[in-house]
Design a protein around this motif. Sequence first.
Motif, PDB file in Angstrom:
ATOM      1  N   PHE A 140       6.745  -1.600  10.821  1.00 50.59           N
ATOM      2  CA  PHE A 140       7.430  -0.207  10.953  1.00 50.59           C
ATOM      3  C   PHE A 140       8.765  -0.190  10.197  1.00 50.59           C
ATOM      4  O   PHE A 140       9.234   0.470   9.458  1.00 50.59           O
ATOM      5  CB  PHE A 140       7.612   0.134  12.369  1.00 50.59           C
ATOM      6  CG  PHE A 140       8.171   1.502  12.715  1.00 50.59           C
ATOM      7  CD1 PHE A 140       7.474   2.707  12.413  1.00 50.59           C
ATOM      8  CD2 PHE A 140       9.540   1.503  12.972  1.00 50.59           C
ATOM      9  CE1 PHE A 140       8.382   3.769  12.542  1.00 50.59           C
ATOM     10  CE2 PHE A 140      10.240   2.698  13.098  1.00 50.59           C
ATOM     11  CZ  PHE A 140       9.622   3.988  12.984  1.00 50.59           C
ATOM     12  N   SER A 141       9.606  -1.263  10.791  1.00 49.07           N
ATOM     13  CA  SER A 141      10.860  -1.678  10.059  1.00 49.07           C
ATOM     14  C   SER A 141      10.903  -1.676   8.674  1.00 49.07           C
ATOM     15  O   SER A 141      11.902  -1.101   7.939  1.00 49.07           O
ATOM     16  CB  SER A 141      11.834  -2.470  10.815  1.00 49.07           C
ATOM     17  OG  SER A 141      11.866  -2.504  12.134  1.00 49.07           O
ATOM     18  N   THR A 142       9.787  -2.496   8.242  1.00 51.14           N
ATOM     19  CA  THR A 142       9.709  -2.613   6.603  1.00 51.14           C
ATOM     20  C   THR A 142       9.521  -1.238   5.977  1.00 51.14           C
ATOM     21  O   THR A 142      10.027  -1.252   4.903  1.00 51.14           O
ATOM     22  CB  THR A 142       8.728  -3.554   6.469  1.00 51.14           C
ATOM     23  OG1 THR A 142       8.817  -4.849   6.938  1.00 51.14           O
ATOM     24  CG2 THR A 142       8.567  -4.146   4.802  1.00 51.14           C
ATOM     25  N   ILE A 143       8.506  -0.354   6.466  1.00 49.83           N
ATOM     26  CA  ILE A 143       8.292   0.893   5.791  1.00 49.83           C
ATOM     27  C   ILE A 143       9.336   1.691   5.654  1.00 49.83           C
ATOM     28  O   ILE A 143       9.576   2.226   4.802  1.00 49.83           O
ATOM     29  CB  ILE A 143       7.030   1.324   6.681  1.00 49.83           C
ATOM     30  CG1 ILE A 143       5.783   0.469   6.489  1.00 49.83           C
ATOM     31  CG2 ILE A 143       6.783   2.669   5.954  1.00 49.83           C
ATOM     32  CD1 ILE A 143       5.246   0.155   5.009  1.00 49.83           C
ATOM     33  N   VAL A 144      10.157   1.645   6.833  1.00 51.86           N
ATOM     34  CA  VAL A 144      11.468   2.478   6.808  1.00 51.86           C
ATOM     35  C   VAL A 144      12.293   2.173   5.916  1.00 51.86           C
ATOM     36  O   VAL A 144      12.781   2.819   4.984  1.00 51.86           O
ATOM     37  CB  VAL A 144      12.202   2.329   8.107  1.00 51.86           C
ATOM     38  CG1 VAL A 144      13.453   3.021   8.175  1.00 51.86           C
ATOM     39  CG2 VAL A 144      11.356   2.903   9.377  1.00 51.86           C
ATOM     40  N   ASN A 150       0.791  -1.287   0.030  1.00 59.92           N
ATOM     41  CA  ASN A 150      -0.166   0.014  -0.036  1.00 59.92           C
ATOM     42  C   ASN A 150       0.846   1.334  -0.071  1.00 59.92           C
ATOM     43  O   ASN A 150       0.592   2.278  -0.715  1.00 59.92           O
ATOM     44  CB  ASN A 150      -0.879  -0.050   1.116  1.00 59.92           C
ATOM     45  CG  ASN A 150      -2.006  -1.162   1.244  1.00 59.92           C
ATOM     46  OD1 ASN A 150      -2.377  -1.295   0.071  1.00 59.92           O
ATOM     47  ND2 ASN A 150      -2.314  -1.744   2.068  1.00 59.92           N
ATOM     48  N   THR A 151       1.847   1.144   0.635  1.00 59.49           N
ATOM     49  CA  THR A 151       2.781   2.166   0.976  1.00 59.49           C
ATOM     50  C   THR A 151       3.566   2.629  -0.565  1.00 59.49           C
ATOM     51  O   THR A 151       3.495   3.638  -1.031  1.00 59.49           O
ATOM     52  CB  THR A 151       3.824   1.990   2.188  1.00 59.49           C
ATOM     53  OG1 THR A 151       3.227   2.075   3.172  1.00 59.49           O
ATOM     54  CG2 THR A 151       4.936   3.433   1.923  1.00 59.49           C
ATOM     55  N   ALA A 152       3.887   1.425  -1.007  1.00 61.44           N
ATOM     56  CA  ALA A 152       4.536   1.663  -2.239  1.00 61.44           C
ATOM     57  C   ALA A 152       3.819   2.371  -3.515  1.00 61.44           C
ATOM     58  O   ALA A 152       4.412   3.079  -4.249  1.00 61.44           O
ATOM     59  CB  ALA A 152       4.951   0.321  -2.901  1.00 61.44           C
ATOM     60  N   ALA A 197       7.474   1.399  -8.879  1.00 54.18           N
ATOM     61  CA  ALA A 197       6.831   1.235  -7.476  1.00 54.18           C
ATOM     62  C   ALA A 197       7.312  -0.233  -6.938  1.00 54.18           C
ATOM     63  O   ALA A 197       7.444  -0.662  -5.674  1.00 54.18           O
ATOM     64  CB  ALA A 197       5.773   1.950  -7.024  1.00 54.18           C
ATOM     65  N   LEU A 198       6.455  -1.290  -7.889  1.00 50.46           N
ATOM     66  CA  LEU A 198       6.639  -2.240  -7.378  1.00 50.46           C
ATOM     67  C   LEU A 198       8.008  -3.021  -7.373  1.00 50.46           C
ATOM     68  O   LEU A 198       8.368  -4.234  -6.522  1.00 50.46           O
ATOM     69  CB  LEU A 198       5.565  -3.283  -8.435  1.00 50.46           C
ATOM     70  CG  LEU A 198       4.179  -3.129  -7.991  1.00 50.46           C
ATOM     71  CD1 LEU A 198       3.525  -3.843  -9.057  1.00 50.46           C
ATOM     72  CD2 LEU A 198       3.625  -3.243  -6.786  1.00 50.46           C
TER      73      LEU A 198
END
Length: 259
Positions: free
Chosen positions: A99-103, A56-58, A125-126
């Motif tokens: 959290f770590s993964t999004i960072v 979702n963030t990507a 992005a993917l």
Amino acid sequence: MAALARAVSQLEHKGFASRLTNALGHEIERLGRMVPANITDVVDRAGESAIRTAFNTALRTLSPRSSTDQRIAHKAVATLSGTVGGAFGLAALPIELPFSTIVMLRSIAAIARASGEDLSQPEAALACLQVFALGTGRENQLALESSYFSVRAVLAKSVSEAARFVVNRGLADEGTPVIVRLVSQIATRFGVVVSQKVAAQAVPVMGAVGGAAVNYAFIDHFQSIAEGHFTVRRLERAYGPQIVRAEYDRLLAETRAKN
């Protein structure tokens, strides 16, 4: 050729387990396979949740604009979050891992932009998300084929279909089989590294300081994989995929022959 040689080294020769061994002074190579089944279920769920959040963030929040490479800052934040995992153990994993993964994803995106990727395009992005499926290591390091290109080949259809789906329909239906399949494929491979991370943090006397060291190795691993991945993609855009693959395989064969 120098850039490609570095990419081969980053993508094929230094797995996460060896980074942990160097950082902690413990043999971690096989610990990921020793995690009990009930804990493995927790790890799998946390890993899939982290990849779903990263997906979702990507596609929603990664900026296509050029920005500075904040690799050190991202390392510092991920390392700090590792103190939580070290202090509270497995109970913190469902919170600490996403959290770590999004960072890490934001650090990967900065590396991608520096390599000329246009993150306004879903495929690019993917490609950032794809990094989490790379560099999981292999049983037989003497195998002739590239583990990097093998994983890319496995994911290619799913990445292409997911990118096409997002272009045509957006993210209104994230539960579609196309999206679910891609997230599951990446999460399965990401889970190998997460299991090694959890096993390392479970080593007695690790604690908060040990958890920070594990997370430092965690983000350093994926930053290195990202740099190699986007170097290969940059060279493919400049010279074509066929010649880059041929030279990559030649360099890989030469390196393994020396070893």
